[in-house]
Design an enzyme around this catalytic site. Structure first.
Site, mmCIF file in Angstrom:
data_model
loop_
_atom_site.group_PDB
_atom_site.id
_atom_site.type_symbol
_atom_site.label_atom_id
_atom_site.label_comp_id
_atom_site.label_asym_id
_atom_site.label_seq_id
_atom_site.Cartn_x
_atom_site.Cartn_y
_atom_site.Cartn_z
ATOM 1 N N GLU A 66 0.847 -1.193 0.089
ATOM 2 C CA GLU A 66 -0.001 0.075 -0.015
ATOM 3 C C GLU A 66 0.865 1.214 0.001
ATOM 4 O O GLU A 66 0.715 2.277 -0.579
ATOM 5 C CB GLU A 66 -0.882 0.010 1.250
ATOM 6 C CG GLU A 66 -1.728 1.268 1.202
ATOM 7 C CD GLU A 66 -2.580 1.125 2.541
ATOM 8 O OE1 GLU A 66 -3.245 2.127 3.096
ATOM 9 O OE2 GLU A 66 -2.398 0.342 3.360
ATOM 10 N N GLN A 75 -4.234 -5.340 -8.296
ATOM 11 C CA GLN A 75 -5.553 -5.055 -7.751
ATOM 12 C C GLN A 75 -6.595 -5.383 -8.898
ATOM 13 O O GLN A 75 -6.083 -5.611 -9.929
ATOM 14 C CB GLN A 75 -5.904 -3.541 -7.294
ATOM 15 C CG GLN A 75 -4.698 -2.982 -6.205
ATOM 16 C CD GLN A 75 -4.672 -1.473 -5.871
ATOM 17 O OE1 GLN A 75 -5.306 -1.165 -5.205
ATOM 18 N NE2 GLN A 75 -4.051 -0.913 -6.812
ATOM 19 N N LEU A 95 2.929 -3.603 -6.770
ATOM 20 C CA LEU A 95 2.946 -2.113 -6.713
ATOM 21 C C LEU A 95 1.524 -1.498 -6.807
ATOM 22 O O LEU A 95 1.078 -2.129 -7.966
ATOM 23 C CB LEU A 95 3.822 -1.767 -7.808
ATOM 24 C CG LEU A 95 5.275 -2.095 -7.736
ATOM 25 C CD1 LEU A 95 6.190 -1.746 -8.902
ATOM 26 C CD2 LEU A 95 5.986 -1.617 -6.574
ATOM 27 N N GLU A 96 1.024 -0.938 -6.018
ATOM 28 C CA GLU A 96 -0.378 -0.603 -5.938
ATOM 29 C C GLU A 96 -0.643 0.964 -6.553
ATOM 30 O O GLU A 96 -1.849 1.543 -6.623
ATOM 31 C CB GLU A 96 -1.025 -0.477 -4.433
ATOM 32 C CG GLU A 96 -0.916 -1.983 -3.948
ATOM 33 C CD GLU A 96 -1.439 -2.105 -2.900
ATOM 34 O OE1 GLU A 96 -2.236 -1.218 -2.422
ATOM 35 O OE2 GLU A 96 -1.515 -3.361 -2.107
ATOM 36 N N ASN A 97 0.480 1.477 -7.083
ATOM 37 C CA ASN A 97 0.409 2.869 -7.864
ATOM 38 C C ASN A 97 0.469 2.674 -9.448
ATOM 39 O O ASN A 97 1.241 3.686 -9.965
ATOM 40 C CB ASN A 97 1.259 3.789 -7.257
ATOM 41 C CG ASN A 97 0.669 4.033 -5.734
ATOM 42 O OD1 ASN A 97 -0.626 4.429 -5.709
ATOM 43 N ND2 ASN A 97 1.484 3.667 -4.871
#
Length: 565
Positions: free
Chosen positions: A355, A421, A390-392
């Site tokens: 996150e 995600q 990697l959430e971005n």
């Protein structure tokens, strides 16, 4: 002939291609200059004015030189920093700066014609060049140039500010010339996975770029570099270039260095079973059960250590065991536990991201940095591979480059997992999906996170809400029909309601989804047109939350996964 001689008096004339070419005589126009002062912020905030005291000069990160502007918006202030430059009327100027951050603006006012501005929302955390042009009016001799951020956004950075055009007579930053090539590059300090490169300093240089086999791998200000993450018993070619505000100079002649040792992974990885259970292990205490790796349930076949740390080198990662937070768990014990898990046929991988992950790979240099640093950590700790969480967002071109470079070092036993995600796997055109397909031949499993999501489209075009068996099966179907092998698809869910903000489902729902996808039974309203008995399995966040809940999740889902056809 007399007429030609008469015309030749006010002009210089030459005969070209059988005709007469006339070149106007008179003084040559002076070269354009940078009419901004202290554009590199090497003299602090001299010549600059920042609103509400929002600006300061920092030594790192910088684009070049020893300083860069860092300005922080607050409340109703957008952290504008400006200076007034002296210009020439009826002249055109190019305004540019290197910037970094979210929503950075650049502009000019008082031009006498049309005021201009440009902006960027920011991307990936690296430096980006903003540029625009303006033309001064017939009576304009002074123009205010500025940069600012945006309300409620974090601090932004700016460096190498330039207003390039005719000299207005108000003083300039002298434009440096390109530095020469570094000399006497030598390799020393050979190790199994590292080499030391050094060279002579170059006058007028702000810093140096290091190239490994033609790919930029480091940027630094000193005259030596430690190159890590190399394969044992392997030769590498290095070059160095110097740079300053004028740009990058020529590269040094190549020099070759060879690591010691015989190459190969000193601690080979066990193979991942056909059907595998994945669990994330927390290298921190957030209220879940604090565990040593040795205490992780034997139901888990892949254990993802969470998380790697970003470094000041773009793309590079490090890892620090939280010994204090984990009750005195030592690095020696941690390494021994990894070796014991591998001896038991388990895979322990290092997860990158999470996150709050800040790691970005947006060019060849950062791709090489990720591969080199990940390989060094695999050798140091015994990790079987890495997990991409990697959430971005990610850049599929350069992430693919990094992963293939790592695979070339680690060999065919590399374990490569991903945890995108749900939004990241809705389309094959998304960055995550593109990356997964681009590395399909070396990819172990994609354990999509079916939580903290909300409603999403299924492969049948219908919208499904999280928390149901249909949500799990209809979204997994997108990956299965989009090109991933069934062995590369896993279902990721929280181990307990405490493990995520939303999306928890009982182990029974997970098991029903596995049956639906692999056997065509226990489906909800969505029933796929075919089955995928080779489905890899399931994943949970986290082994710690699972332990906190009495290992209910792993004790129920583990046997189901291992019993798939």
């Amino acid at each position: 002939m007399n007429r030609i001689r008469a015309l030749a008096l006010p002009v210089a004339a030459t005969l070209a291609a059988g005709g007469l070419t006339a070149l106007a005589a008179g003084p040559a126009r002076a070269a354009d200059v940078n009419v901004a002062r202290n554009g590199g912020f090497e003299s602090g905030l001299a010549d600059w004015s920042c609103s509400a005291g929002s600006g300061t000069v920092v030594p790192s990160p910088v684009y070049a030189g020893s300083g860069a502007l860092r300005a922080t918006p607050a409340g109703q202030d957008n952290a504008q920093c400006s200076q007034t430059v002296t210009v020439r009327p009826n002249a055109t100027y190019t305004l540019s700066a290197q910037v970094q951050g979210s929503y950075v603006y650049l502009g000019a006012t008082g031009t006498g014609t049309q005021d201009v501005s440009t902006w960027t929302p920011g991307s990936g955390g690296g430096w980006q060049k903003l540029s625009t042009t303006f033309t001064t009016g017939p009576n304009t001799t002074r123009v205010t140039v500025w940069t600012h951020g945006w309300y409620g956004q974090p601090a932004y950075l700016a460096d190498e500010f330039s207003v390039f055009g005719p000299d207005g007579g108000g003083g300039t930053d002298p434009g440096p010339s390109l530095p020469g090539a570094p000399s006497a590059a030598t390799v020393s300090g050979q190790g199994n996975s590292s080499l030391t490169l050094s060279w002579n300093a170059v006058g007028g240089a702000s810093g140096y770029h290091v190239y490994q086999d033609g790919v930029r791998v480091q940027t630094l200000t000193g005259t030596s570099a430690q190159i890590g993450g190399l394969a044992a018993g392997t030769s590498y070619s290095f070059q160095v270039s110097a740079y300053n505000a004028a740009g990058e100079g020529p590269k040094s002649p190549p020099v070759t260095g060879t690591t010691t040792g015989g190459g190969g992974n000193p601690n080979p990885n066990p193979s991942v079973p056909k059907h595998a259970l994945t669990g994330y292990w927390q290298n921190f205490d957030n209220g879940a059960t604090v565990q040593k790796l040795s205490e992780v349930s034997a139901q888990y076949d892949i254990i993802a250590v969470s998380f790697a740390d970003a470094t000041t080198t773009p793309g590079a990662i490090s890892f620090t065991l939280d010994s204090a937070g984990l009750g005195g768990y030592t690095v020696a014990q941690f390494k021994a536990d990894i070796a014991a898990k591998k001896a038991a046929g388990k895979s322990v991988v290092l997860s990158i991201g999470g996150e709050k992950g800040t790691i970005s790979v947006n060019d060849s240099a950062s791709a090489a940095n990720l591969a080199n640093s990940a390989w060094a950590l695999m050798q140091e700790y015994g990790f079987s591979g890495i997990d991409i969480d990697l959430e971005n967002g990610l850049n599929p071109t350069y992430m693919t480059q990094a992963l293939r470079s790592l695979a070339a070092k680690a060999g065919p036993s590399l374990v490569l997992t991903m945890a995108p995600q749900t939004i990241d796997m809705q389309s094959t055109q998304g960055g995550y999906f593109k990356t997964a397909l681009a590395v399909k031949d070396i990819l172990t499993v994609v354990n999509m996170q079916y939580y903290n999501s909300g409603s999403m489209n299924g492969c049948d075009g219908k919208v499904y809400s999280q928390g149901s068996v249909d949500f799990l099966t209809a979204l997994a179907c997108i990956q299965l029909e989009g090109g991933l092998d069934p062995s590369q698809v896993g279902i990721g869910v929280p181990a307990s309601p405490s493990g995520a903000g939303s999306g928890y489902v009982s182990p029974t729902v997970v098991n029903n989804a596995l049956d639906c996808l692999a056997r065509g039974t226990n489906c909800g309203s969505f029933k796929p047109s075919k089955t995928w008995p080779g489905l890899r399995g399931a994943m949970t966040w986290s082994t710690n939350w699972d332990a906190k809940a009495g290992s209910t999740w792993s004790n129920a889902v583990g046997p189901k996964v291992h019993g798939l056809p």
